[in-house]
Scaffold this motif. Sequence first.
Motif, short mmCIF file in Angstrom:
data_model
loop_
_atom_site.label_atom_id
_atom_site.label_comp_id
_atom_site.label_asym_id
_atom_site.label_seq_id
_atom_site.Cartn_x
_atom_site.Cartn_y
_atom_site.Cartn_z
N SER A 42 21.60 7.59 17.40
CA SER A 42 22.73 7.75 16.48
C SER A 42 23.64 6.53 16.53
O SER A 42 24.17 6.07 15.50
N TYR A 43 23.84 6.00 17.73
CA TYR A 43 24.68 4.81 17.95
C TYR A 43 24.14 3.61 17.19
O TYR A 43 24.87 2.93 16.46
N ARG A 44 22.83 3.36 17.30
CA ARG A 44 22.27 2.18 16.63
C ARG A 44 22.29 2.34 15.11
O ARG A 44 22.53 1.38 14.37
N GLN A 45 22.05 3.56 14.62
CA GLN A 45 22.10 3.79 13.18
C GLN A 45 23.51 3.60 12.63
O GLN A 45 23.71 3.02 11.56
N ARG A 46 24.51 4.07 13.39
CA ARG A 46 25.89 3.94 12.93
C ARG A 46 26.32 2.48 12.88
O ARG A 46 26.96 2.04 11.91
N ILE A 47 25.98 1.71 13.91
CA ILE A 47 26.35 0.29 13.92
C ILE A 47 25.61 -0.45 12.80
O ILE A 47 26.19 -1.34 12.15
N GLN A 48 24.38 -0.11 12.57
CA GLN A 48 23.65 -0.74 11.46
C GLN A 48 24.39 -0.50 10.14
O GLN A 48 24.56 -1.43 9.34
N GLY A 53 21.22 -5.02 19.51
CA GLY A 53 20.04 -5.87 19.33
C GLY A 53 18.81 -5.32 20.03
O GLY A 53 17.71 -5.30 19.46
N PHE A 54 19.00 -4.85 21.26
CA PHE A 54 17.87 -4.30 22.01
C PHE A 54 17.35 -3.01 21.37
O PHE A 54 16.13 -2.83 21.21
N LEU A 55 18.24 -2.11 21.00
CA LEU A 55 17.81 -0.84 20.43
C LEU A 55 17.08 -1.04 19.10
O LEU A 55 16.07 -0.37 18.83
N LYS A 77 9.76 3.06 22.63
CA LYS A 77 10.47 3.62 21.47
C LYS A 77 10.55 5.14 21.58
O LYS A 77 11.61 5.74 21.32
N ASP A 78 9.45 5.77 21.95
CA ASP A 78 9.44 7.24 22.07
C ASP A 78 10.50 7.71 23.06
O ASP A 78 11.19 8.71 22.82
N HIS A 79 10.63 6.99 24.19
CA HIS A 79 11.61 7.38 25.19
C HIS A 79 13.02 7.17 24.67
O HIS A 79 13.91 8.01 24.90
N MET A 80 13.24 6.06 23.97
CA MET A 80 14.56 5.79 23.43
C MET A 80 14.99 6.86 22.42
O MET A 80 16.14 7.31 22.42
N LEU A 81 14.04 7.32 21.60
CA LEU A 81 14.36 8.32 20.59
C LEU A 81 14.69 9.68 21.20
O LEU A 81 15.34 10.51 20.55
N LYS A 82 14.26 9.91 22.43
CA LYS A 82 14.62 11.15 23.11
C LYS A 82 16.09 11.16 23.51
O LYS A 82 16.65 12.22 23.79
N ARG A 83 16.71 9.99 23.57
CA ARG A 83 18.14 9.87 23.88
C ARG A 83 18.88 9.80 22.55
O ARG A 83 19.14 8.73 22.03
N ALA A 124 12.76 -10.55 15.24
CA ALA A 124 11.84 -10.00 16.24
C ALA A 124 12.42 -10.05 17.64
O ALA A 124 11.82 -9.54 18.58
N SER A 125 13.59 -10.68 17.80
CA SER A 125 14.25 -10.80 19.10
C SER A 125 15.63 -10.17 19.05
O SER A 125 16.32 -10.26 18.03
N PRO A 126 16.08 -9.56 20.14
CA PRO A 126 17.43 -8.95 20.14
C PRO A 126 18.56 -9.96 20.16
O PRO A 126 19.68 -9.66 19.72
N PHE A 127 18.29 -11.18 20.62
CA PHE A 127 19.38 -12.13 20.84
C PHE A 127 19.93 -12.75 19.54
O PHE A 127 21.15 -12.94 19.43
N PRO A 128 19.11 -13.06 18.55
CA PRO A 128 19.69 -13.47 17.26
C PRO A 128 20.54 -12.36 16.64
O PRO A 128 21.57 -12.63 16.02
#
Length: 292
Positions: free
Chosen positions: A262-268, A232-234, A251-257, A56-60
């Motif tokens: 694509s970056y977060r999906q690729r790293i995942q 982690g943040f994304l 989230k809605d704003h992030m998905l507009k970018r 639930a946190s980006p830091f872990p």
Amino acid sequence: MRGQLRTIRLLFLTNLLEFLCLIKAIFAAVNIVFGVMEADKIVVHAMPPYGGSISASPFPIRVEMFLRLAKIPHTVSKKSPFHSYTKKTPWVEYKGQNIPDSTHILEMFVDDFKVDLDEHLTQEERAISRAFQRMLSEGALFAGFAWRFTLSDNGKLMVKSLLGGGVVGNAISQFAGMGMRKNVWAQGTGRMTREQILKGCFDDIDACSVFLANKPYMMGDRVSFIDCLMFGFLQTIFFTFHCSTDENPIKDHMLKRQNLDSYRQRIQNEVFPDWKEIAENKESTRTWAPDL
């Protein structure tokens, strides 16, 4: 009178949690002294999975991504996610020490394992990377806290989901909300209007998107430390920012970018091919080691 009883109950629960964390730390030290636990074993204590995210946190997520990239075996535990003194997540058990704060954790691992994800960067690029990390850790982070605990019921839903209902779960949920609202107010973000908070967060997201552009990673063709925190943040925004009203403006704003999504999906896919399995894992601990 009722308010006083509620305060006493919250203080009792807080002291109880601190006592349990202290006992756990003592047992860990005893285990190391008597050889029950390997002294160089790494145990990352992190917030548990929530909403489809592995934490639930980006830091872990930041710490675990580094450990995977550095091919360092480790165990992740969700038994005691918050450090007994700093109250932050994650913290690690390593060589008989309890180390809090993801930045300090990574600095220690860089020194011990001689793995520097920024070794290919120039001094100027390191400065840019540091500025982005500070922006996320001190700007976007508090906007996220404000969204969770002042602008929506996201934080309340999250805490109840992780702890369950009942008297204890409800009490801790109230206490956590009070504490976070106090921190956000003291930092300054909590004194702003809803529109100002969201605009500041949107501007941070836009800055990341503009700088990433069409590069595979934030600083170019090779992964670096900023990517661990950015990812982690994304992921946290994508999976964990929902609330009961179904609105999710960050989230809605992030998905507009599209480049960020694509970056977060690729790293995942690259670093966490087992992401879904981890996010659905109900076990209290899990262990990772690189493929030989």
